[in-house]
Design a protein around this motif. Structure first.
Motif: not given
Length: 290
Positions: A218-222
């Motif tokens: 999810l951090a990578a998507a952010g």
């Protein structure tokens, strides 16, 4: 049979077998040239031919001589790297696509192993390697976006299985930066793990990755959406014209119906790929209104 032959056979019975088969099947693409969008997206795109790093990392994706509201720096960067190494030689770009396809075939086996017996995982990789629907992304040079997104997707999934959160997040980010359809990975991993656990396959193997793995993805998507916002100035999707996407300007219900019909068509091709198309341009898939 010597030990060397035995080791070679064991190698072919693993991920290397589907990878080699997938590569051999597409050796006949090397004499092909730039066709359709390959010309404007690669051969005539100064961002690629001049290796403009700043525009690759911080600019939109060019197709048909027009800047689209999509952000795919990995795909554009891969074309620029091949162009830097081999110039405007189509065979080099086709070689890059073939190698990407081989890597994805190997990753299919690696990802399937925690869920399936060894022969079944190998069969999945072999089927993936030879399936005719892959002729478009492998033959069509701009299809490398699909290949790189698939590689990032599958690699991130495998790293999630291994509880490598940072590496899984990095691979997921590379997949997103190749093509935005990799975005569904976290939901897919969760759904696939749940399904296999419920089915009780392989004595309960395929445990859900820890929460830290999902947090990393999810951090990578952010990070991807922040970079996309900086590059494009907006998070809104492209404003498609009728000629780019016949459903683009249609009412919402018609867009949903058309997308559903297109999805059904694609799923049908997985089962019976008898009628493939090299170009889904205007009105190849008609608008569905009821």
């Amino acid at each position: 049979m010597t030990d060397r032959h035995t080791r070679f056979l064991r190698l072919l019975m693993g991920p290397a077998g589907p990878a080699l088969l997938g590569a051999l099947l597409y050796l006949n693409t090397f004499p092909n040239g730039f066709v359709f969008d390959d010309k404007t997206a690669i051969q005539e795109n100064v961002v690629v031919t001049e290796g403009r790093v700043r525009e690759i990392l911080g600019g939109p994706y060019y197709l048909g001589g027009t800047a689209w509201k999509v952000y795919r720096p990995m795909s554009v960067g891969s074309h620029a790297a091949v162009f830097l190494a081999a110039g405007s030689r189509p065979w080099a770009s086709h070689l890059a696509n073939v190698l990407c396809h081989a890597a994805v075939c190997a990753l299919v086996v690696v990802v399937c192993r925690p869920f399936l017996p060894g022969p079944a995982a190998l069969a999945a990789g072999l089927l993936f390697a030879v399936h005719p629907v892959h002729t478009e992304p492998v033959n069509y040079l701009v299809g490398r976006a699909e290949l790189l997104a698939a590689a990032g997707f599958l690699l991130a999934w495998r790293l999630a299985q291994m509880d490598r959160p940072l590496a899984a997040g990095a691979a997921y980010l590379l997949g997103l930066a190749s093509k935005e359809n990799a975005v569904g990975l976290p939901a897919f991993v969760l759904a696939a793990t749940w399904w296999h656990r419920r089915a009780g396959r392989n004595g309960g193997r395929g445990q859900a990755p820890p929460l830290r793995v999902y947090s990393s993805m999810l951090a990578a998507a952010g990070i991807y959406f922040i970079l996309r916002r900086r590059a494009l100035g907006t998070l809104e999707p492209p404003a498609w014209t009728e000629y780019d996407n016949i459903a683009g300007a249609a009412p919402a219900i018609d867009r949903i119906l058309t997308a559903t019909a297109a999805l059904g068509r694609h799923l049908g091709l997985l089962v019976w790929p008898a009628r493939l198309s090299a170009d889904y341009s205007y009105h190849q898939i008609p608008l569905v209104t009821s």
